[in-house]
Design a protein around this motif. Structure first.
Motif, PDB file in Angstrom:
ATOM      1  N   PRO A   1       0.827  -1.206   0.000  1.00 31.63           N
ATOM      2  CA  PRO A   1       0.000   0.000   0.000  1.00 31.63           C
ATOM      3  C   PRO A   1       0.864   1.260   0.000  1.00 31.63           C
ATOM      4  N   LYS A   2       0.400   2.279  -0.719  1.00 29.89           N
ATOM      5  CA  LYS A   2       1.084   3.565  -0.728  1.00 29.89           C
ATOM      6  C   LYS A   2       0.987   4.230   0.641  1.00 29.89           C
ATOM      7  N   PHE A   3      -0.159   4.091   1.296  1.00 29.07           N
ATOM      8  CA  PHE A   3      -0.391   4.656   2.619  1.00 29.07           C
ATOM      9  C   PHE A   3      -0.850   3.548   3.558  1.00 29.07           C
ATOM     10  N   PRO A   4      -0.701   3.735   4.873  1.00 26.87           N
ATOM     11  CA  PRO A   4      -1.252   2.748   5.810  1.00 26.87           C
ATOM     12  C   PRO A   4      -2.741   2.543   5.564  1.00 26.87           C
ATOM     13  N   VAL A   5      -3.202   1.316   5.640  1.00 27.78           N
ATOM     14  CA  VAL A   5      -4.582   1.003   5.261  1.00 27.78           C
ATOM     15  C   VAL A   5      -5.595   1.493   6.287  1.00 27.78           C
ATOM     16  N   ASN A   6      -5.132   2.027   7.423  1.00 29.28           N
ATOM     17  CA  ASN A   6      -6.036   2.594   8.422  1.00 29.28           C
ATOM     18  C   ASN A   6      -6.061   4.127   8.356  1.00 29.28           C
TER      19      ASN A   6
END
Length: 365
Positions: A68-73
């Motif tokens: 993921p490019k960013f944290p999934v949360n």
């Protein structure tokens, strides 16, 4: 490059193709790619647009071969024109859904729904995002989160309640002072199994519900008082259990578009004003009370059949300059993950299989 998600904006004028390495945004009419972003350090699982503005809500997502490019949360608020992050919201669990409408941001995880307001005039600081409330929910997927802003400035938010088969309704009212206040619309029982898909009409009057069985679609009038809300329509999609991918009302509240999952590949159009009751066979009236509900159900007025196994999204389409004589609820736009954009025309009188109007291909790489 594999596609993780395809989303329309709120009025159907744009759609976004979310890749494992970025996103592409397309204008529907005239058809053209208006923005394309690629990352070399991760992918996206979801992109939510806000009408035709520069504001995007990004959620990280990967694949078997990418991270993921960013944290999934986290939900990242991103200014596409300035190519910069303007804010973020972090929750405890992975994000299952995100919706924006005007200055409202709604985020769902598996057991909660979070509601925020966004000050679009405020400089890009943490103060621009204001937490308004959180509610318990059983929200496993994006399609079970519905957010719609009416012309009167009332935002209706619907999501699965904690008890199985229930739907909770929350309204966000913006007064003359511009202050946003949450009002609870109550919890209503819609099905006897887990809610899988929800849709709210543009007026905020109708709520469409479907359970994980996918056989019956129910429509409720939610503008009535809590104790007087009634089911106004019950439509039968079919007999076998099928995952419903999405549901969308036409802008005039007269039709409901229901999309089966890719394994089935069928799109159904139901009439809310004049329901057509199609019976499979005719039976004597004296036996009607013992017949299964299947034989007397209200079936779809029109259908579109796609190749099974090809994921897609669909909605009623804005009518272009070349088709101004058509009712927008006659035209269905289908975006398919194989790189095709199809427009179909519904025969409002006869119904049946919709006619293919046009096909345009887009780059899925």
């Amino acid at each position: 490059m594999p596609i993780n998600n395809i989303r329309f904006n709120q009025d159907g004028s744009l759609f976004c193709v979310c890749h494992t390495d970025g996103y592409s945004i397309y204008n529907v009419d005239p058809f053209e790619c208006i923005d394309r972003v690629r990352y070399d350090d991760g992918g996206l699982g979801n992109v939510e647009m806000l009408y035709q503005s520069n504001l995007l809500a990004l959620v990280g997502g990967g694949s078997a071969t990418s991270l993921p490019k960013f944290p999934v949360n986290k939900v990242i608020l991103f200014d596409a024109k300035r190519n910069e992050q303007i804010g973020q919201v972090e929750v405890r669990l992975p994000v299952t859904g995100v919706r924006m409408d005007h200055n409202v941001l709604v985020i769902s995880v598996s057991n909660r729904v979070y509601i925020y307001s966004i000050d679009l005039e405020c400089p890009p600081t943490r103060e621009a995002i204001k937490f308004l409330g959180a509610f318990d929910s059983l929200n496993r997927k994006q399609s079970s989160l519905a957010v719609e802003m009416s012309d009167k400035g009332v935002c209706t938010i619907a999501f699965p309640g904690k008890p199985v088969g229930t739907v909770e309704i929350v309204r966000l009212n913006t007064g003359d002072t511009g202050k946003q206040e949450i009002s609870l619309g109550g919890i209503m029982t819609a099905h006897d199994s887990q809610i899988a898909c929800l849709a709210v009409s543009k007026s905020g009057r109708h709520l469409a519900t479907c359970s994980q069985k996918g056989t019956l679609i129910r429509v409720f009038d939610i503008q009535q008082d809590r104790g007087r809300r009634s089911m106004t329509h019950e439509f039968r999609r079919g007999l076998e259990h099928v995952e419903i991918n999405s549901m969308t009302f036409s802008d005039d509240d007269e039709k409901l578009l229901v999309c089966d999952g890719p394994l089935k590949g069928t799109i159904h159009v139901f009439n809310l004003d004049t329901c057509l009751k199609k019976t499979v066979v005719q039976h004597p009236k004296q036996l009607k009370h013992v017949l299964p509900k299947y034989f007397t159900s209200t079936w779809s007025h029109a259908q579109i059949h796609l190749d099974p196994g090809d994921p897609f999204v669909a909605r009623f389409c804005r009518v272009g300059k070349d088709n101004m004589s058509l009712n927008p609820a006659q035209v269905v736009l289908v975006i398919r993950q194989n790189g095709l954009m199809n427009k179909y025309l519904i025969d409002e009188e006869r119904g049946g299989e919709a006619a293919l109007m046009s096909t345009v291909s887009f780059d899925i790489e």
